[in-house]
Design a protein around this motif. Structure first.
Motif, short mmCIF file in Angstrom:
data_model
loop_
_atom_site.label_atom_id
_atom_site.label_comp_id
_atom_site.label_asym_id
_atom_site.label_seq_id
_atom_site.Cartn_x
_atom_site.Cartn_y
_atom_site.Cartn_z
N LYS A 1 -5.38 9.47 9.15
CA LYS A 1 -3.98 9.91 9.27
C LYS A 1 -3.29 9.10 10.36
N CYS B 1 2.40 13.80 5.01
CA CYS B 1 1.69 15.08 4.96
C CYS B 1 2.34 16.14 5.85
N SER C 1 -2.75 6.51 15.31
CA SER C 1 -3.53 7.28 14.35
C SER C 1 -3.91 8.60 15.01
N LYS D 1 0.87 -1.18 0.00
CA LYS D 1 0.00 0.00 0.00
C LYS D 1 0.90 1.23 0.00
N GLY E 1 1.61 10.67 8.25
CA GLY E 1 1.21 10.16 6.94
C GLY E 1 -0.28 10.24 6.71
N THR E 2 -0.64 10.14 5.45
CA THR E 2 -2.04 10.15 5.04
C THR E 2 -2.19 9.35 3.75
N ASP E 3 -3.42 9.15 3.31
CA ASP E 3 -3.75 8.47 2.06
C ASP E 3 -3.33 7.00 2.02
N LEU E 4 -3.16 6.37 3.19
CA LEU E 4 -2.83 4.95 3.26
C LEU E 4 -4.02 4.14 3.75
N GLY F 1 1.10 5.39 0.67
CA GLY F 1 0.52 6.60 1.22
C GLY F 1 1.47 7.75 0.95
N ARG F 2 1.27 8.83 1.66
CA ARG F 2 2.18 9.96 1.48
C ARG F 2 2.41 10.65 2.81
#
Length: 113
Positions: free
Chosen positions: A112, A54, A106, A49, A75-78, A51-52
């Motif tokens: 996030k 942030c 989280s 997976k 991190g986010t988008d995971l 993510g990015r």
């Protein structure tokens, strides 16, 4: 490396369906090169997976080499916002540059970490 713990699973089917749900784990006892030994063993595929980052955590200056480093990233988008993050706490993550860390917790309500 040798004696590494290997965990595999195929649990993405419905519990009540007439399909096989598989999970296994074990220690690595023989070196395996996916490019050369692909026909010898194929029981699962690697899942990844992406993510990015942030936000970067606060910078710290290491005392041993005086280098400025950051020990936290956010991190986010995971994960989806409804994901139960407790099952992922402690798992390792790796950056594009090869730096390795672990998911500590989280925050917020949008997935996030």
């Amino acid at each position: 490396s040798m004696d590494s713990l290997v965990i595999g699973s195929r649990l993405d089917t419905e519990v009540n369906s007439n399909a096989c749900r598989l999970a296994f784990s074990g220690r690595l006892v023989e070196r395996y090169d996916e490019r050369q030994d692909n026909g010898r063993l194929k029981s699962y595929t690697k899942k990844e997976k992406v993510g990015r980052c942030c936000r970067l955590g606060d910078p710290y200056r290491r005392s041993d080499d005086n280098k400025l480093v950051r020990y936290e990233i956010f991190g986010t988008d995971l994960f989806k916002k409804e994901t139960n993050m407790s099952q992922f706490v402690g798992l390792l993550i790796e950056t594009d540059s090869g730096d390795v860390g672990s998911i500590q917790s989280s925050f917020g309500s949008s997935g996030k970490f």
